[in-house]
Design a protein around this motif. Structure first.
Motif, PDB file in Angstrom:
ATOM      1  N   ILE A   1       1.094   5.238  -0.074  1.00  0.00           N
ATOM      2  CA  ILE A   1       0.197   6.503   0.547  1.00  0.00           C
ATOM      3  C   ILE A   1       1.327   7.676   1.472  1.00  0.00           C
ATOM      4  CG2 ILE A   1      -0.212   5.349   2.880  1.00  0.00           C
ATOM      5  CD1 ILE A   1      -2.471   6.567   2.541  1.00  0.00           C
TER       6      ILE A   1
ATOM      7  N   TRP B   1      -6.645  12.994   1.976  1.00  0.00           N
ATOM      8  CA  TRP B   1      -6.668  13.477   0.782  1.00  0.00           C
ATOM      9  C   TRP B   1      -7.564  14.363   0.721  1.00  0.00           C
ATOM     10  CZ3 TRP B   1      -3.731  13.461  -2.590  1.00  0.00           C
ATOM     11  CH2 TRP B   1      -3.588  13.619  -4.440  1.00  0.00           C
TER      12      TRP B   1
ATOM     13  N   GLN C   1      -3.050   8.681  -9.372  1.00  0.00           N
ATOM     14  CA  GLN C   1      -3.867   6.643  -9.966  1.00  0.00           C
ATOM     15  C   GLN C   1      -3.019   7.023 -11.160  1.00  0.00           C
ATOM     16  OE1 GLN C   1      -5.089   4.710  -8.073  1.00  0.00           O
ATOM     17  NE2 GLN C   1      -5.084   2.766  -9.533  1.00  0.00           N
TER      18      GLN C   1
ATOM     19  N   LEU D   1       0.631  -1.134   0.190  1.00  0.00           N
ATOM     20  CA  LEU D   1      -0.348  -0.071  -0.044  1.00  0.00           C
ATOM     21  C   LEU D   1       1.164   1.655  -0.230  1.00  0.00           C
ATOM     22  CD1 LEU D   1      -2.629   1.144   0.413  1.00  0.00           C
ATOM     23  CD2 LEU D   1      -2.410   0.972   2.732  1.00  0.00           C
TER      24      LEU D   1
ATOM     25  N   TRP E   1      -2.864   4.620  -1.890  1.00  0.00           N
ATOM     26  CA  TRP E   1      -3.240   5.504  -1.527  1.00  0.00           C
ATOM     27  C   TRP E   1      -4.536   4.549  -0.915  1.00  0.00           C
ATOM     28  CZ3 TRP E   1      -0.550   9.664  -1.138  1.00  0.00           C
ATOM     29  CH2 TRP E   1      -1.203  10.844  -0.296  1.00  0.00           C
ATOM     30  N   ASN E   2      -4.918   5.920  -0.092  1.00  0.00           N
ATOM     31  CA  ASN E   2      -6.363   5.225   1.191  1.00  0.00           C
ATOM     32  C   ASN E   2      -7.613   5.745   1.520  1.00  0.00           C
ATOM     33  OD1 ASN E   2      -7.018   2.696   2.364  1.00  0.00           O
ATOM     34  ND2 ASN E   2      -6.408   3.771   4.130  1.00  0.00           N
TER      35      ASN E   2
ATOM     36  N   SER F   1      -7.346   2.508  -5.368  1.00  0.00           N
ATOM     37  CA  SER F   1      -7.723   2.801  -3.624  1.00  0.00           C
ATOM     38  C   SER F   1      -8.369   2.219  -3.048  1.00  0.00           C
ATOM     39  CB  SER F   1      -7.668   4.379  -3.235  1.00  0.00           C
ATOM     40  OG  SER F   1      -8.378   4.479  -1.583  1.00  0.00           O
TER      41      SER F   1
END
Length: 587
Positions: A89, A151, A162, A87, A136-137, A181
């Motif tokens: 981020i 974000w 992305q 992941l 990202w998350n 995400s």
């Protein structure tokens, strides 16, 4: 013959089945397995996730690398047979320009695009060890004061993030599988549509697989709404004319509030340890029926950091390494759900009934969705079958008049969702041999496919999808670059160091009125119960998984006066509960 199965409560102190020393089925994972690899081996988990927080990993500048999860830990996960998913981020101060990574809107090949450089370094550094990357998350959490907020950019900015990640990653590892995400859904149900509209407006998107190979979901507490939202994600992709892509349920759980090792007074939903134990096989079965290609429980073990980050304990293991009851039901579930070749949700009313085709065997997962016991008849495909409770106890039963009859115990129902219990009662697996042979213990598992896209997969259009198309994104990126779409066999990876509160807000209708929290013995028959659709998802039409045949019967009304009253109360607080959940969570 009728059968009443007696299901004792379990403390989790001893496993009900022989510990698995290798992953049982590639579909089932656990987040942060590296926190206790030996117990993850016993669990039978096949994949995990590792979080690379850019601000930590390259805190000293672009020439540094100090990941919170070491190479030794990652190598240990891989050696144990677990696929590792990365992941990516975060933004370090040295790379920040306003709310975005510096140079984000430059072409991904520009050396001043700091995000592209970070992605390229991460994917290249772990090439061959980590081949799945989530970008990202939860960018849809739009409240800067929410703990889960990550974000600050627009939807168009996130598309550029992305797109840049996809192109940079494929440049260094053409076999990398790039995930979108995870969206929370509850903060903004339209975010996925808004994002996909920006994607399809890009003229180079189709040549670059629309800049993602898989979708990611974080969904908690309610198997019923988990089913609906997974199907909605498939429908969202199909509604924009994008070819079918797999959905991974990367985080799910129903954390308990009654564990003496971590009592919870400020809880989101009332869940007992016994209900958490029932939730695990329920969400596995429901997730598969909805079309989830992989499912992972958040998380392996409670850590010291969790106390500050999370109100409730999510670990299958407590901080001292002891097992919660859900650990055992995970062990049993992955064994009896292994080797699935097809799945049908055969009944979804007073009880849940999901049938898995496993080649020479078929397993029917059964659970009550009400506090009252249920009598269930399952069509017999053999003269005898093996009935297994969620703790792993087996017995052979015989068919009568072409059916197997099972009396299912009612659910604890500490929390309601509409006319049904949010989490159902104890779960049973009815295993039938289809070739006349004896039923193995447990059925054999299958290996992962070379590609997730099943032969009959077709995108399903969501008729309720928003139709407005936003304007083309302002930043143009060079079109080509890797048009690579192939999604190779997954590589499993643990989650990042610091374990933060999972994202997804429950769709359940919160009903503060409690039933017994945990002490209440789940006596007899075992079945799993999922919550009735919450108001947000009630209108969503079930969207058949492109890979699997799904039969959905009309949902029955609860038929229980007390539940109706509880359900009304639950519906009143549904929206508040969902937003509150996301506001309390950490990233």
């Amino acid at each position: 013959m009728g059968l009443l199965a007696v299901v004792p409560q379990k403390s989790g102190a001893a496993p009900a089945v022989e510990p698995a020393l290798a992953p049982v089925d590639y579909r089932f994972g656990v987040i942060e397995s590296y926190e206790n690899p030996a117990q993850a081996n016993s669990l039978g988990a096949a994949w995990t996730r590792v979080r690379f927080q850019w601000a930590e990993t390259q805190a000293g500048g672009p020439g540094t690398w100090s990941a919170s999860v070491s190479d030794g830990q990652i190598n240990g996960e891989i050696a144990a047979g677990r696929t590792v998913v990365g992941l990516l981020i975060g933004i370090p101060d040295w790379a920040r320009e306003g709310h975005l990574p510096r140079g984000l809107h430059l072409p991904h090949t520009d050396p001043n695009n700091t995000w592209a450089n970070f992605v390229r370094e991460a994917v290249g550094r772990y090439n061959g060890r980590i081949n799945h990357w989530i970008i990202w998350n939860e960018p849809d959490v739009n409240d800067p004061n929410a703990p889960g907020h990550t974000w600050d950019g627009s939807v168009q900015d996130f598309f550029q993030l992305q797109r840049t990640a996809y192109l940079a990653a494929k440049e260094v590892n053409p076999n990398a599988v790039i995930h979108l995400s995870a969206f929370t859904y509850f903060w903004n149900p339209n975010y996925i549509y808004e994002f996909l509209d920006v994607v399809v407006a890009d003229p180079a998107a189709a040549d670059n697989n629309y800049y993602f190979d898989a979708l990611t979901a974080h969904l908690y507490f309610q198997p019923d709404s988990i089913y609906n939202i997974i199907q909605q994600f498939y429908g969202a992709v199909g509604s924009r004319g994008i070819p079918w892509k797999p959905v991974w349920l990367v985080e799910t759980n129903a954390p308990p509030i009654d564990d003496p090792a971590w009592p919870v007074s400020n809880f989101t939903f009332r869940v007992s340890q016994q209900e958490q134990a029932a939730f695990i096989p329920q969400v596995f079965a429901v997730g598969l029926a909805a079309g989830a290609q992989r499912i992972a429980i958040y998380k392996m073990q409670d850590t010291a950091d969790d106390v500050a980050a999370n109100p409730e304990p999510f670990g299958l293991l407590r901080m001292d390494g002891s097992r919660r009851p859900a650990f055992t039901t995970y062990q049993v579930a992955v064994q009896y759900l292994a080797g699935m070749r097809g799945v049908k949700r055969e009944h979804w009313g007073h009880w849940g009934q999901i049938r898995l085709d496993q080649g020479a065997h078929a397993t029917t997962v059964l659970f009550s969705r009400l506090p009252a016991p249920q009598t269930v008849e399952v069509v017999a495909e053999a003269d005898t079958a093996v009935l297994v409770d969620m703790w792993g106890s087996r017995q052979t039963i015989s068919a009568s008049d072409g059916v197997f009859t099972v009396e299912l115990p009612g659910a604890i129902c500490a929390q309601t969702a509409g006319d049904f219990c949010m989490i159902g009662g104890p779960v049973f697996y009815l295993v039938q041999s289809l070739d006349g042979a004896s039923v193995p213990a447990p059925p054999p598992a299958s290996g992962p496919p070379a590609v997730d896209d099943p032969p009959a997969a077709t995108a399903t259009v969501d008729p309720d999808a928003p139709t407005a198309m936003p304007e083309t994104p302002s930043t143009a990126e060079p079109t080509a670059e890797p048009t690579e779409t192939a999604s190779p066999e997954p590589t499993f990876t643990p989650k990042a160091t610091v374990t933060r509160r999972p994202t997804q807000t429950p769709t359940a209708t919160a009903s503060p009125t409690a039933v017994p929290t945990d002490t209440s013995p789940p006596p007899t028959a075992t079945e799993l119960s999922t919550a009735v659709p919450a108001t947000e998802v009630a209108a969503l039409p079930p969207t058949p998984d492109p890979a699997q045949e799904v039969i959905v019967e009309a949902a029955e009304s609860g038929g229980n006066g007390s539940l109706v009253l509880l359900g009304v109360a639950g519906l009143l607080v549904l929206g508040v509960g969902g937003w509150w959940w996301n506001g309390r969570r950490q990233t």
